[in-house]
Structures are given as C-alpha cells and as structure tokens.
Design an enzyme around this catalytic site. Structure first.
Site, PDB file in Angstrom:
ATOM      1  N   GLY A   9       0.809  -1.219   0.000  1.00 15.80           N
ATOM      2  CA  GLY A   9       0.000   0.000   0.000  1.00 15.80           C
ATOM      3  C   GLY A   9       0.839   1.265   0.000  1.00 15.80           C
ATOM      4  O   GLY A   9       0.475   2.259   0.619  1.00 15.80           O
ATOM      5  N   ASN A  11       1.229   3.387  -2.277  1.00 15.57           N
ATOM      6  CA  ASN A  11       0.848   4.375  -3.304  1.00 15.57           C
ATOM      7  C   ASN A  11      -0.039   5.483  -2.758  1.00 15.57           C
ATOM      8  O   ASN A  11      -0.569   6.294  -3.500  1.00 15.57           O
ATOM      9  CB  ASN A  11       0.158   3.680  -4.496  1.00 15.57           C
ATOM     10  CG  ASN A  11      -1.125   2.974  -4.096  1.00 15.57           C
ATOM     11  OD1 ASN A  11      -1.521   3.036  -2.931  1.00 15.57           O
ATOM     12  ND2 ASN A  11      -1.756   2.312  -5.032  1.00 15.57           N
ATOM     13  N   ILE A  14       0.082   7.249   4.287  1.00 16.28           N
ATOM     14  CA  ILE A  14       1.255   6.972   5.120  1.00 16.28           C
ATOM     15  C   ILE A  14       2.286   6.143   4.331  1.00 16.28           C
ATOM     16  O   ILE A  14       3.486   6.386   4.399  1.00 16.28           O
ATOM     17  CB  ILE A  14       0.827   6.213   6.397  1.00 16.28           C
ATOM     18  CG1 ILE A  14      -0.166   7.058   7.196  1.00 16.28           C
ATOM     19  CG2 ILE A  14       2.017   5.837   7.245  1.00 16.28           C
ATOM     20  CD1 ILE A  14      -0.985   6.275   8.225  1.00 16.28           C
ATOM     21  N   TYR A 167     -12.737  -2.948  12.000  1.00 12.24           N
ATOM     22  CA  TYR A 167     -11.430  -2.287  11.879  1.00 12.24           C
ATOM     23  C   TYR A 167     -10.600  -2.534  13.141  1.00 12.24           C
ATOM     24  O   TYR A 167      -9.425  -2.907  13.072  1.00 12.24           O
ATOM     25  CB  TYR A 167     -11.617  -0.786  11.641  1.00 12.24           C
ATOM     26  CG  TYR A 167     -10.315  -0.049  11.422  1.00 12.24           C
ATOM     27  CD1 TYR A 167      -9.585  -0.196  10.244  1.00 12.24           C
ATOM     28  CD2 TYR A 167      -9.790   0.794  12.405  1.00 12.24           C
ATOM     29  CE1 TYR A 167      -8.374   0.467  10.046  1.00 12.24           C
ATOM     30  CE2 TYR A 167      -8.588   1.462  12.217  1.00 12.24           C
ATOM     31  CZ  TYR A 167      -7.888   1.298  11.031  1.00 12.24           C
ATOM     32  OH  TYR A 167      -6.685   1.955  10.846  1.00 12.24           O
TER      33      TYR A 167
HETATM   34  N1  LIG Z   1      -4.836   7.355   8.750  1.00 10.94           N
HETATM   35  C1  LIG Z   1      -4.893   7.080  10.050  1.00 10.94           C
HETATM   36  O1  LIG Z   1      -5.287   7.908  10.880  1.00 10.94           O
HETATM   37  C2  LIG Z   1      -4.450   5.744  10.562  1.00 10.94           C
HETATM   38  C3  LIG Z   1      -4.422   5.533  11.942  1.00 10.94           C
HETATM   39  C4  LIG Z   1      -3.987   4.307  12.428  1.00 10.94           C
HETATM   40  C5  LIG Z   1      -3.567   3.327  11.544  1.00 10.94           C
HETATM   41  N2  LIG Z   1      -3.625   3.553  10.208  1.00 10.94           N
HETATM   42  C6  LIG Z   1      -3.164   2.477   9.322  1.00 10.94           C
HETATM   43  O2  LIG Z   1      -2.194   2.986   8.431  1.00 10.94           O
HETATM   44  C7  LIG Z   1      -2.140   2.180   7.254  1.00 10.94           C
HETATM   45  C8  LIG Z   1      -2.103   3.077   6.024  1.00 10.94           C
HETATM   46  O3  LIG Z   1      -3.348   3.767   5.938  1.00 10.94           O
HETATM   47  P1  LIG Z   1      -3.485   5.252   5.370  1.00 10.94           P
HETATM   48  O4  LIG Z   1      -4.052   6.067   6.469  1.00 10.94           O
HETATM   49  O5  LIG Z   1      -2.238   5.694   4.697  1.00 10.94           O
HETATM   50  O6  LIG Z   1      -4.687   5.027   4.330  1.00 10.94           O
HETATM   51  P2  LIG Z   1      -4.749   5.128   2.737  1.00 10.94           P
HETATM   52  O7  LIG Z   1      -4.227   6.431   2.257  1.00 10.94           O
HETATM   53  O8  LIG Z   1      -6.139   4.756   2.398  1.00 10.94           O
HETATM   54  O9  LIG Z   1      -3.738   3.997   2.243  1.00 10.94           O
HETATM   55  C9  LIG Z   1      -4.037   2.642   2.406  1.00 10.94           C
HETATM   56  C10 LIG Z   1      -3.257   1.852   1.393  1.00 10.94           C
HETATM   57  O10 LIG Z   1      -3.551   0.466   1.577  1.00 10.94           O
HETATM   58  C11 LIG Z   1      -3.886  -0.083   0.316  1.00 10.94           C
HETATM   59  N3  LIG Z   1      -4.763  -1.254   0.438  1.00 10.94           N
HETATM   60  C12 LIG Z   1      -5.941  -1.341   1.082  1.00 10.94           C
HETATM   61  N4  LIG Z   1      -6.443  -2.576   0.942  1.00 10.94           N
HETATM   62  C13 LIG Z   1      -5.550  -3.270   0.188  1.00 10.94           C
HETATM   63  C14 LIG Z   1      -5.510  -4.593  -0.319  1.00 10.94           C
HETATM   64  N5  LIG Z   1      -6.508  -5.470  -0.138  1.00 10.94           N
HETATM   65  N6  LIG Z   1      -4.431  -4.978  -1.051  1.00 10.94           N
HETATM   66  C15 LIG Z   1      -3.412  -4.124  -1.281  1.00 10.94           C
HETATM   67  N7  LIG Z   1      -3.419  -2.850  -0.844  1.00 10.94           N
HETATM   68  C16 LIG Z   1      -4.481  -2.438  -0.130  1.00 10.94           C
HETATM   69  C17 LIG Z   1      -4.581   1.042  -0.405  1.00 10.94           C
HETATM   70  O11 LIG Z   1      -4.649   0.741  -1.781  1.00 10.94           O
HETATM   71  P3  LIG Z   1      -5.687   1.462  -2.797  1.00 10.94           P
HETATM   72  O12 LIG Z   1      -5.013   2.732  -3.153  1.00 10.94           O
HETATM   73  O13 LIG Z   1      -5.807   0.494  -3.889  1.00 10.94           O
HETATM   74  O14 LIG Z   1      -6.955   1.677  -2.009  1.00 10.94           O
HETATM   75  C18 LIG Z   1      -3.647   2.174  -0.053  1.00 10.94           C
HETATM   76  O15 LIG Z   1      -2.485   2.133  -0.861  1.00 10.94           O
HETATM   77  C19 LIG Z   1      -3.355   1.248   7.348  1.00 10.94           C
HETATM   78  O16 LIG Z   1      -2.932  -0.018   7.782  1.00 10.94           O
HETATM   79  C20 LIG Z   1      -4.232   1.907   8.405  1.00 10.94           C
HETATM   80  O17 LIG Z   1      -5.038   0.961   9.075  1.00 10.94           O
HETATM   81  C21 LIG Z   1      -4.042   4.730   9.686  1.00 10.94           C
END
Ligand SMILES: NC(=O)c1ccc[n+]([C@@H]2O[C@H](COP(=O)([O-])OP(=O)(O)OC[C@H]3O[C@@H](n4cnc5c(N)ncnc54)[C@H](OP(=O)(O)O)[C@@H]3O)[C@@H](O)[C@H]2O)c1
Length: 286
Positions: A9, A11, A14, A167
């Site tokens: 992920g 792209n 984070i 989640y």
């Molecule tokens: N943002 C927050 O406040 C927060 C807080 C705590 C933890 N987190 C964790 O941080 C991590 C990154 O999240 P983010 O906030 O950066 O969100 P994000 O911008 O939505 O990025 C999530 C990434 O995961 C990819 N992804 C989701 N499902 C997938 C799958 N089945 N196979 C391959 N790739 C997949 C998405 O791909 P697509 O582009 O194809 O959707 C995207 O590249 C996650 O594990 C999330 O739970 C985030």
C-alpha cells in the site's frame, strides 16, 4: 549497502510518505499495490522530488491468497533477499465486503493477507540476514486496537456489520501478530509495530464530509507518520530491537490482549489454519 524494502500500500497516504522517505534515505523501494495506475503515479511523484530514487512496482491484492502468492514468487524471481517488509496496507470500508477466500474484508485484507505474506517472504528476509546481518518487519497497527476483540465468529462476516469493530479487530490482530512473530522469528529478523497517529489520509475517504472536517484539526501529516515508519525500517537505533510498539502521535496505550502470549498464540494458530500454512515455533519469550 543498499537496503531492499518492500512496502504494501505504498501508493497512498502513510505508505507513500514512508516510501518517499525510504527512497530518499537510499533504500530500493518495492511498492506492492493493488492499484497499478496509482502506484505509477506514486513512483513518478517520488521521482519528481527525489530523482535518485530506486522504485520497483509490483501488483498485490492482500484480499486474495492467489495474488499474495503470485507477488511473493515474482519478488523472489527479482531479488535474492530483502531487508525490510513493511505491512502498511489497510482499508476501512463502511459496508461489509469479502476477500476472495470469503473472509470479512478488514479481517482478511488488513490482517490475514499480511499474515500469509509475511510467512511467504520469510525466506527472503532470512537471506537478508545472511547478506546484511539483520532484517526487519514493521507492522502498521493502530490505537484503535484498544477497542478490538478477536471474535472468530466474525472472521467470515458479521451478521450486523460494524465497520468500527471490524477495523478495531483487524488492528488488534496486526499488533498481536507483530508480538507473536517477535517470539518466533529466526535470529536476526525482528518484528516491530507502530500506531502512525491520527493521520490525514485517504482512509477517511468514506466518512461523511462533516465528520471528516471535525476530525481534520486533530490529524497529523502522512510525512510525520512516514518518518516513524522509515526510522523503524532503517535507523541504526532500531537494529536488533524486537517486539516494540511505537507511535508518531501520543498517547500509545497497549491493550492487555495485545500483550497476552496466550491470546497471541491462540490467534496465531487459528490464522495458520485459515491461511493454510505451517506455523513457526516459539523460540524466545518477549
Ligand atoms: N490514517 C490514520 O489515521 C491511521 C491511523 C492508524 C492506523 N492507520 C493504518 O495505516 C495504514 C495506512 O493507511 P493510510 O491512512 O495511509 O490510508 P490510505 O491512504 O487509504 O492507504 C491505504 C493503502 O492500503 C492499500 N490497500 C488497502 N487494501 C488493500 C488490499 N486489499 N491490497 C493491497 N493494498 C491495499 C490502499 O490501496 P488502494 O489505493 O488500492 O486503495 C492504499 O495504498 C493502514 O494499515 C491503516 O489501518 C491509519
């Protein structure tokens, strides 16, 4: 010596910020993403800011065991070792969805897919230890694990879908896995977890706009969270450190279930069965 870092992920949000910082620090970054157009955009964005960046693109959908296996074998075809695996990808769909194997999407895609992937990449990480003396696994969990419960009756779906509990369960499972792994990994490979903080990323995309706008002032930038991930992956300070849990934004509470060896081992054994792989024995106490 150049480090080879695999990030899922990478792209967006984070993961993209981490990938950029890793590349800027000289790592070769393997972006494993399900959306190839977004992955190519991410690569171009990183190259525009850091022309010396070395980025490779791979296709990976963590909601499909076939895709995970295909990715692992493609990676092994291109690299004889890797130094770091960052299990970053995650999603929080508001409506119930299912993986290819019929698992509820958050349990299956956020947790079980990365669980399988990590085991499949272990030989490459062990080869990393031969090459560079150490290899690392970084698991992106969340403070939301505090609200999670492991409920096997929901692994294949919830009668009444609750996106929040799904989640929280998946993020608790990520943290328990990170800790279970730390007690099982061969010498030289370490497992660490992080809560990135509340981060302004695409993960909030499905929330109603007014709710997102209320949250926004409390969210930190992906770059700040990405710095922590890049440190855990590369910095000398974290070399050889196993079983830690870090955050880019305090507080950082750690639930009793996440710490319980018994609960970790129970989930670990069940996950091996669900993923169809043999488990690793416990080799040290955390
Ligand atoms: N943002 C927050 O406040 C927060 C807080 C705590 C933890 N987190 C964790 O941080 C991590 C990154 O999240 P983010 O906030 O950066 O969100 P994000 O911008 O939505 O990025 C999530 C990434 O995961 C990819 N992804 C989701 N499902 C997938 C799958 N089945 N196979 C391959 N790739 C997949 C998405 O791909 P697509 O582009 O194809 O959707 C995207 O590249 C996650 O594990 C999330 O739970 C985030």
């Amino acid at each position: 010596m150049e480090k080879v870092v695999v990030i899922t992920g990478g792209n967006s949000g984070i993961g993209l910020a981490m990938a950029h910082q890793l590349a800027a620090r000289g790592a070769r970054v393997c972006l494993a993403c399900r959306n190839q157009a977004k992955a190519a955009e991410a690569r171009d964005l990183i190259l525009a800011k850091t022309p010396s960046a070395r980025i490779e693109l791979y296709s990976l959908d963590l909601a499909s065991f076939a895709s995970i296996r295909q990715f692992a074998s493609e990676l092994a075809g291109r690299h004889d070792h890797i130094d770091v695996l960052i299990n970053n990808a995650g999603a929080a769909p508001l409506t119930q969805q299912f993986t290819q194997e019929g698992f509820e999407m958050q349990f299956g895609g956020n947790y079980l897919g990365p669980f399988l992937l990590t085991h499949l990449l272990l030989p490459l990480l062990q080869a990393g230890v031969q090459h560079k003396g150490e290899a690392r696994i970084v698991n992106v969990a969340s403070i939301m694990h505090m609200f999670g419960r492991i409920r096997p009756d929901t692994f294949r779906g919830m009668k009444r879908y609750s996106p929040g509990s799904a989640y929280a369960q998946s993020k608790l499972a990520n943290l328990m896995f990170s800790n279970a792994l730390a007690r099982r990994l061969p010498t030289g490979v370490t497992s660490q977890a992080m809560h990135p903080g509340g981060v302004d990323s695409e993960i909030w995309r499905d929330l109603p706009r007014p709710v997102y706008l209320m949250l926004k002032p409390f969210l930190i930038t992906p770059e700040r969270a990405g710095r922590l991930g890049a440190d855990l992956a590369l910095s000398a300070e974290h070399a050889g450190v196993n079983g830690g849990y870090y955050t880019a934004q305090w507080p950082r509470p750690l639930s009793r279930t996440a710490r319980s060896h018994e609960a970790q081992d129970e989930l670990y054994a069940a996950s091996c069965e669900l993923a169809g792989i043999p488990g690793l024995p416990v080799v040290r106490q955390g």
